[in-house]
Structure formats: C-alpha cells, structure tokens
Design a protein around this motif. Structure first.
Motif, PDB file in Angstrom:
ATOM      1  N   ASN A  28      -0.190  -7.886  -4.260  1.00 16.63           N
ATOM      2  CA  ASN A  28      -1.156  -8.079  -3.445  1.00 16.63           C
ATOM      3  C   ASN A  28      -2.184  -9.491  -2.921  1.00 16.63           C
ATOM      4  OD1 ASN A  28      -2.857  -5.493  -2.084  1.00 16.63           O
ATOM      5  ND2 ASN A  28      -4.715  -7.136  -3.732  1.00 16.63           N
ATOM      6  N   ARG A  29      -2.567 -10.418  -4.023  1.00 14.01           N
ATOM      7  CA  ARG A  29      -3.419 -10.896  -4.312  1.00 14.01           C
ATOM      8  C   ARG A  29      -2.024 -12.210  -3.271  1.00 14.01           C
ATOM      9  NH1 ARG A  29      -3.725 -11.053  -9.468  1.00 14.01           N
ATOM     10  NH2 ARG A  29      -2.586 -12.931 -10.161  1.00 14.01           N
ATOM     11  N   GLY A  30      -0.752 -12.519  -3.071  1.00 13.75           N
ATOM     12  CA  GLY A  30       0.255 -12.876  -2.587  1.00 13.75           C
ATOM     13  C   GLY A  30      -0.045 -12.624  -1.603  1.00 13.75           C
ATOM     14  N   LEU A  31       0.363 -11.286  -1.240  1.00 15.46           N
ATOM     15  CA  LEU A  31       0.269 -10.623   0.430  1.00 15.46           C
ATOM     16  C   LEU A  31      -1.291 -11.992   1.593  1.00 15.46           C
ATOM     17  CD1 LEU A  31       2.508  -7.630   0.045  1.00 15.46           C
ATOM     18  CD2 LEU A  31       3.163  -9.772   1.063  1.00 15.46           C
ATOM     19  N   LEU A  32      -2.336 -11.118   0.740  1.00 17.14           N
ATOM     20  CA  LEU A  32      -3.570 -11.340   0.730  1.00 17.14           C
ATOM     21  C   LEU A  32      -3.315 -12.624   1.563  1.00 17.14           C
ATOM     22  CD1 LEU A  32      -5.956  -8.982  -0.636  1.00 17.14           C
ATOM     23  CD2 LEU A  32      -5.425  -8.699   1.036  1.00 17.14           C
ATOM     24  N   HIS A  33      -2.674 -14.122   0.507  1.00 11.80           N
ATOM     25  CA  HIS A  33      -2.870 -15.317   0.583  1.00 11.80           C
ATOM     26  C   HIS A  33      -2.633 -15.844   1.847  1.00 11.80           C
ATOM     27  CE1 HIS A  33      -3.878 -19.207  -0.311  1.00 11.80           C
ATOM     28  NE2 HIS A  33      -2.867 -19.211   0.034  1.00 11.80           N
ATOM     29  N   GLN A  34      -1.431 -15.209   1.766  1.00 13.15           N
ATOM     30  CA  GLN A  34       0.078 -15.267   2.722  1.00 13.15           C
ATOM     31  C   GLN A  34      -0.642 -14.839   4.277  1.00 13.15           C
ATOM     32  OE1 GLN A  34       3.335 -17.137   2.014  1.00 13.15           O
ATOM     33  NE2 GLN A  34       2.772 -18.404   1.016  1.00 13.15           N
ATOM     34  N   HIS A  35      -0.771 -13.766   4.054  1.00 15.66           N
ATOM     35  CA  HIS A  35      -0.819 -12.812   5.519  1.00 15.66           C
ATOM     36  C   HIS A  35      -1.493 -11.818   5.947  1.00 15.66           C
ATOM     37  CE1 HIS A  35       3.421 -14.191   5.418  1.00 15.66           C
ATOM     38  NE2 HIS A  35       3.743 -13.811   4.129  1.00 15.66           N
ATOM     39  N   GLN A  36      -2.950 -12.490   4.630  1.00 12.47           N
ATOM     40  CA  GLN A  36      -4.356 -11.259   5.447  1.00 12.47           C
ATOM     41  C   GLN A  36      -3.202 -10.054   5.195  1.00 12.47           C
ATOM     42  OE1 GLN A  36      -3.835 -13.888   7.275  1.00 12.47           O
ATOM     43  NE2 GLN A  36      -4.282 -15.102   5.323  1.00 12.47           N
ATOM     44  N   LEU A  37      -2.389 -10.250   4.693  1.00 13.25           N
ATOM     45  CA  LEU A  37      -2.374  -8.431   4.137  1.00 13.25           C
ATOM     46  C   LEU A  37      -2.384  -7.786   2.962  1.00 13.25           C
ATOM     47  CD1 LEU A  37       0.249  -7.864   7.170  1.00 13.25           C
ATOM     48  CD2 LEU A  37      -1.418  -7.000   7.329  1.00 13.25           C
ATOM     49  N   SER A  38      -2.716  -6.750   2.290  1.00  8.84           N
ATOM     50  CA  SER A  38      -2.603  -6.233   1.656  1.00  8.84           C
ATOM     51  C   SER A  38      -0.922  -5.511   0.682  1.00  8.84           C
ATOM     52  CB  SER A  38      -3.519  -4.720   1.514  1.00  8.84           C
ATOM     53  OG  SER A  38      -3.410  -3.611   1.815  1.00  8.84           O
ATOM     54  N   LEU A  39      -1.094  -5.176  -0.458  1.00  4.83           N
ATOM     55  CA  LEU A  39       0.179  -4.561  -0.439  1.00  4.83           C
ATOM     56  C   LEU A  39      -0.278  -3.395   0.442  1.00  4.83           C
ATOM     57  CD1 LEU A  39       2.856  -4.086  -1.750  1.00  4.83           C
ATOM     58  CD2 LEU A  39       1.359  -3.536  -4.227  1.00  4.83           C
ATOM     59  N   ALA A  40      -0.446  -2.884   0.681  1.00  5.01           N
ATOM     60  CA  ALA A  40      -0.912  -1.097   0.823  1.00  5.01           C
ATOM     61  C   ALA A  40      -0.579  -1.203   2.467  1.00  5.01           C
ATOM     62  CB  ALA A  40      -2.099  -0.156   0.679  1.00  5.01           C
ATOM     63  N   ASP A  41      -0.982  -2.079   2.982  1.00  2.00           N
ATOM     64  CA  ASP A  41      -1.392  -2.915   4.872  1.00  2.00           C
ATOM     65  C   ASP A  41       0.810  -2.768   4.940  1.00  2.00           C
ATOM     66  OD1 ASP A  41      -4.206  -2.301   5.162  1.00  2.00           O
ATOM     67  OD2 ASP A  41      -3.562  -4.240   4.821  1.00  2.00           O
ATOM     68  N   VAL A  42       1.039  -3.715   4.169  1.00  2.01           N
ATOM     69  CA  VAL A  42       2.755  -4.018   3.954  1.00  2.01           C
ATOM     70  C   VAL A  42       3.243  -3.402   4.287  1.00  2.01           C
ATOM     71  CG1 VAL A  42       4.324  -4.836   3.300  1.00  2.01           C
ATOM     72  CG2 VAL A  42       2.630  -6.100   3.307  1.00  2.01           C
ATOM     73  N   GLN A  43       3.020  -1.632   3.059  1.00  2.00           N
ATOM     74  CA  GLN A  43       3.653  -0.327   2.911  1.00  2.00           C
ATOM     75  C   GLN A  43       3.551   0.223   3.392  1.00  2.00           C
ATOM     76  OE1 GLN A  43       1.576   0.727  -0.636  1.00  2.00           O
ATOM     77  NE2 GLN A  43       3.814   0.031  -1.552  1.00  2.00           N
ATOM     78  N   LEU A  44       2.309   0.336   4.708  1.00  2.32           N
ATOM     79  CA  LEU A  44       2.100   1.022   5.944  1.00  2.32           C
ATOM     80  C   LEU A  44       2.842   0.905   6.457  1.00  2.32           C
ATOM     81  CD1 LEU A  44       1.354   3.368   7.336  1.00  2.32           C
ATOM     82  CD2 LEU A  44      -1.013   1.655   7.371  1.00  2.32           C
TER      83      LEU A  44
END
Length: 157
Positions: A28-44
């Motif tokens: 989650n932290r990595g996705l937020l840092h690199q793409h401003q997306l949470s893990l939940a956002d990526v799953q959706l």
C-alpha cells in the motif's frame, strides 16, 4: 499467547497474520508513493480493466467493502478521471463503474509496481514448492469459506 490454540497452531496463525498485515502495508505504501493509488484503488482499477464495467454492488462485495465506502472511493477516482460511473442500459437504477483511458494507463504502471513489491517482499522468499503448498492451502481455505459464507449469519456475540 495461546489464543486457544496449541503452540503449532498459534505459531502458524500469528506468523500468517503478521506477514499478511505487513505485506499489505508495504505494498500500500509503495503504491501510494509511486502512483498516488492505494492497494484498494489498484484492486478496483485492476478488476475494471480485466472485467469491464461492473455493478457497484458487485464491486463492493468483491472488494469486501461497504457500498458507502465504495461510493467514496469511486468518487475520488472519478475526480482524478480514472473511473466513470453511469446508469446501466439494462436497468437505470443500477450504476456501473468503468475504467477510463487515463485509468487504464495508470493501472498498467501500478500493476508493475505491485508485482515488483510482492516479489521482493514475499515471493522471492519462497521456493516454488513452498509457493505451491501455500497456494494450495489458501485455495482450500478460500473454497471452504465461500461454501459456508452464504450459510453463516453474524452473531451478536
């Protein structure tokens, strides 16, 4: 801490729980840092990219969130022009969420980051045999939970 388990059971559960929570946090932290997306956002977004427009109720159930939480999430993604919501052509009372072209571009990069993080912090620590055993165990647990889920009523405990 026994938790009502024997030592082997407690060790297995506590290690699983600890790793699952830590891995979810790292990803989650990595996705937020690199793409401003949470893990939940990526799953959706990943689901919408793979399956096309989907009913909001179905998405909430699949993502294991409340309809209200999903509405807030999709509104946030709509403001970023990553998702759009429209009434269903078949039934105007139903709302469908769909990924936009901007969302598709961002999810492709995000999924690369996701895979890199999961490999680095999880898969690279396991042999192929361990991956097979872990996957088999999780599949069995998931199948049993899905089979009994519809028969289980929450208790007031």
């Amino acid at each position: 801490m026994s938790l009502g388990f024997d030592d082997l059971e407690a060790s297995a559960w506590l290690h699983f729980e600890s790793v699952a929570m830590a891995l979810q946090s790292v990803v989650n932290r990595g996705l937020l840092h690199q793409h401003q997306l949470s893990l939940a956002d990526v799953q959706l977004l990943g689901h919408l990219k793979a399956h096309g427009p989907s009913q909001m109720g179905t998405l909430a159930e699949m993502l294991m969130v409340t309809p209200s939480a999903l509405t807030q999430q999709t509104q946030r993604l709509e403001r970023r022009r990553l998702v759009r919501r429209n009434a269903s052509n078949d039934d105007g009372r139903r709302v469908l969420a769909a990924i936009t072209s901007e969302g598709t571009r961002l999810i492709e990069a995000s999924l690369e980051t996701y895979a890199r993080l999961v490999r680095a912090h999880f898969l690279d620590e396991l042999s192929r045999r361990q991956m097979i055993a872990l996957g088999d165990g999780c599949r069995r647990i998931s199948a049993k939970m899905k089979a009994t889920d519809s028969n289980v009523e929450p208790t007031d405990g």
